[in-house]
Design an enzyme around this catalytic site. Structure first.
Site, short mmCIF file in Angstrom:
data_model
loop_
_atom_site.label_atom_id
_atom_site.label_comp_id
_atom_site.label_asym_id
_atom_site.label_seq_id
_atom_site.Cartn_x
_atom_site.Cartn_y
_atom_site.Cartn_z
N TYR A 146 0.82 -1.21 0.00
CA TYR A 146 0.00 0.00 0.00
C TYR A 146 0.85 1.26 0.00
O TYR A 146 0.41 2.31 -0.46
CB TYR A 146 -0.90 0.03 1.24
CG TYR A 146 -2.19 -0.74 1.09
CD1 TYR A 146 -2.18 -2.11 0.86
CD2 TYR A 146 -3.42 -0.10 1.20
CE1 TYR A 146 -3.35 -2.82 0.75
CE2 TYR A 146 -4.59 -0.81 1.09
CZ TYR A 146 -4.56 -2.17 0.86
OH TYR A 146 -5.74 -2.85 0.75
N LYS A 195 3.50 -15.34 2.99
CA LYS A 195 3.76 -16.10 1.76
C LYS A 195 5.26 -16.36 1.72
O LYS A 195 5.98 -15.98 0.78
CB LYS A 195 3.26 -15.31 0.54
CG LYS A 195 3.28 -16.07 -0.76
CD LYS A 195 2.24 -17.19 -0.84
CE LYS A 195 2.40 -17.97 -2.13
NZ LYS A 195 1.56 -19.20 -2.16
N ASP A 227 -2.48 -18.46 1.05
CA ASP A 227 -3.45 -19.18 0.21
C ASP A 227 -4.14 -20.27 1.03
O ASP A 227 -5.36 -20.46 0.94
CB ASP A 227 -2.77 -19.76 -1.05
CG ASP A 227 -1.47 -20.49 -0.78
OD1 ASP A 227 -0.97 -20.43 0.35
OD2 ASP A 227 -0.95 -21.12 -1.72
N ASP A 251 -6.17 -7.10 4.21
CA ASP A 251 -7.30 -6.50 3.50
C ASP A 251 -8.18 -7.60 2.92
O ASP A 251 -9.40 -7.61 3.08
CB ASP A 251 -6.78 -5.58 2.39
CG ASP A 251 -7.90 -4.97 1.57
OD1 ASP A 251 -8.87 -4.50 2.19
OD2 ASP A 251 -7.81 -4.98 0.33
N ASP A 255 -12.06 -9.29 4.51
CA ASP A 255 -13.34 -9.34 3.79
C ASP A 255 -13.89 -10.76 3.80
O ASP A 255 -15.09 -11.00 3.99
CB ASP A 255 -13.17 -8.90 2.32
CG ASP A 255 -13.47 -7.42 2.12
OD1 ASP A 255 -13.32 -6.64 3.09
OD2 ASP A 255 -13.85 -7.03 0.99
C1 IPM Z 1 -10.29 -1.47 3.91
C2 IPM Z 1 -10.54 -0.90 2.54
C3 IPM Z 1 -9.40 0.04 2.19
C4 IPM Z 1 -8.12 -0.78 2.21
C5 IPM Z 1 -9.57 0.78 0.84
C6 IPM Z 1 -10.85 1.60 0.83
C7 IPM Z 1 -8.39 1.62 0.50
O1 IPM Z 1 -10.70 -1.91 1.61
O2 IPM Z 1 -10.22 -0.69 4.87
O3 IPM Z 1 -10.20 -2.69 4.02
O4 IPM Z 1 -7.80 -1.45 1.22
O5 IPM Z 1 -7.44 -0.75 3.24
MG MG Z 2 -10.75 -3.87 2.42
#
Ligand code: IPM
Ligand code: MG
Length: 360
Positions: A146, A195, A227, A251, A255
């Site tokens: 990032y 990884k 993975d 990240d 999710d």
């Molecule tokens: C998160 C989001 C952010 C990230 C984006 C919006 C830049 O996906 O907070 O997980 O990737 O960190």
């Molecule tokens: Mg995210």
């Protein structure tokens, strides 16, 4: 006691979910005898519209002066929003990354657990769910891909894009310490995800995490390749207590972890530095497609507000009251559309806020 809270409603569903989180916070403050003084700040798309940039020095300064920052979500539809016609460093997401960096918020805690009441919304089979699961993802937030150098150029007539993945040992050490400290207050297991079979940055990660582990003999450390971890999260999520991982892997895995809890609309997050100041935001995005329709789930933001009370203000009782209110509302069968199942009472964003306020 009075606390200064900087509020960044943001874009998309941000303003409506933050409105509910503030109402719930106010109810908790009134009940437990403290005051919250809010300062609204612009960031992301809303800041671009007002100032032409996603993050201003003023927003950074006011955030730094506050006791904590409560955020909704930022960003728009990349296909249709004019924000995405701008160069990448002027888009909404750049504002969020800039703020994380400016406040040195290197530790991102994302708890993911399955409420009994939401088992029906969980996409995993009953055998996999078993007695449920309860994990925290500790994601490094100010390093790695990032924040590495990036550019796009033409090399030998071919468009070539470069992103750099850099980790310095002190960056790994401080996030590892956070993970071990977090595990100490839980089931005392850290699974470090990397990884290391391919990446140098992961091999250094593993070495440094093992060095830190020596200071925590009471905590069990394991390593897992990313993975495999993606697979294990849907195969046997109960095996995880604390997952420690770098920025990009965190990240993606967070999710995934949130979705196995039933909905990404339930997952809160805290971004912390070495001081008490933290930024609290739902793990989900700004969902521009459902913005303004009173259907978004405010619970992730409400639970983020509870984390704010606990980590930045030490108002643990008030935090517990909010978390109990969420549990209670779910037990009583109220659901927003994203977590709805047969026999439940479907409610909108505002109504969910009302119900939570009443139960705090
Ligand atoms: C998160 C989001 C952010 C990230 C984006 C919006 C830049 O996906 O907070 O997980 O990737 O960190
Ligand atoms: Mg995210």
């Amino acid at each position: 006691m009075s606390y200064k809270i900087a509020v960044i409603p943001g874009d998309g569903i941000g303003p409506e979910i933050v409105r509910q989180a503030r109402r719930v916070l106010d109810a908790a403050a009134a009940k437990y005898g403290f005051e919250l003084e809010y300062t609204a700040l612009l960031m992301g798309g809303a800041s671009i519209d007002a100032y032409g940039v996603p993050l201003t020095d003023e927003t950074i300064a006011l955030a730094k002066e506050s006791d904590a920052v409560l955020m909704g979500s930022i960003g728009g539809d990349a296909k249709t929003s004019p924000w995405y016609q701008l160069p990448a460093n002027l888009r909404p997401e750049a504002g969020l990354l800039g703020l994380r960096k400016a406040l040195n918020l290197f530790a991102n805690l994302r708890p993911a657990y399955l409420y009994d009441e939401l088992k029906a919304a969980c996409p995993l089979s009953d055998e996999v769910i078993g007695d449920g699961f309860d994990m925290v993802i500790v994601r490094e937030l100010t390093g790695g891909l990032y924040f590495g150098e990036r550019h796009t150029e033409v090399v030998d007539g071919l468009r070539t894009a470069t992103d750099t993945l850099v980790y310095i040992e002190n960056e790994i050490r401080r996030i590892a310490v956070k993970a071990f400290e977090t595990a100490r207050k839980r089931r005392k297991q850290v699974c470090s995800v990397d990884k290391a079979n391919v990446l140098d940055s992961s091999r250094l990660w593993r070495t440094v995490v093992e060095e830190v582990a020596k200071d925590y003999p009471d905590v069990t450390l394991s390593h897992m390749l990313v993975d495999n971890c993606a697979m294990q999260l849907v195969k046997d999520p109960a095996q995880f207590d604390v997952i420690l991982t770098e920025n990009m892997f965190g990240d993606i895995l967070s999710d995934e972890a949130s979705m196995v809890t039933g909905s990404i609309g339930m997952l809160s997050s805290a971004s912390l530095n070495e001081t008490k100041l933290g930024l609290y935001e739902p793990s989900h995005g700004s969902a521009p497609d459902i913005a303004g329709k009173d259907i978004a789930n405010p619970i992730a933001t409400v639970l983020s507000a509870a984390m704010l009370l606990r980590y930045s203000l030490d108002e643990d009782e008030a935090a517990n009251a909010i978390e109990n209110a969420v549990r209670q509302v779910l037990k009583e069968g109220y659901r927003t559309a994203d977590i709805a199942s047969d026999g439940c009472t479907l409610v909108g964003t505002e109504k969910m806020g009302d119900l939570l306020v009443e139960r705090v």
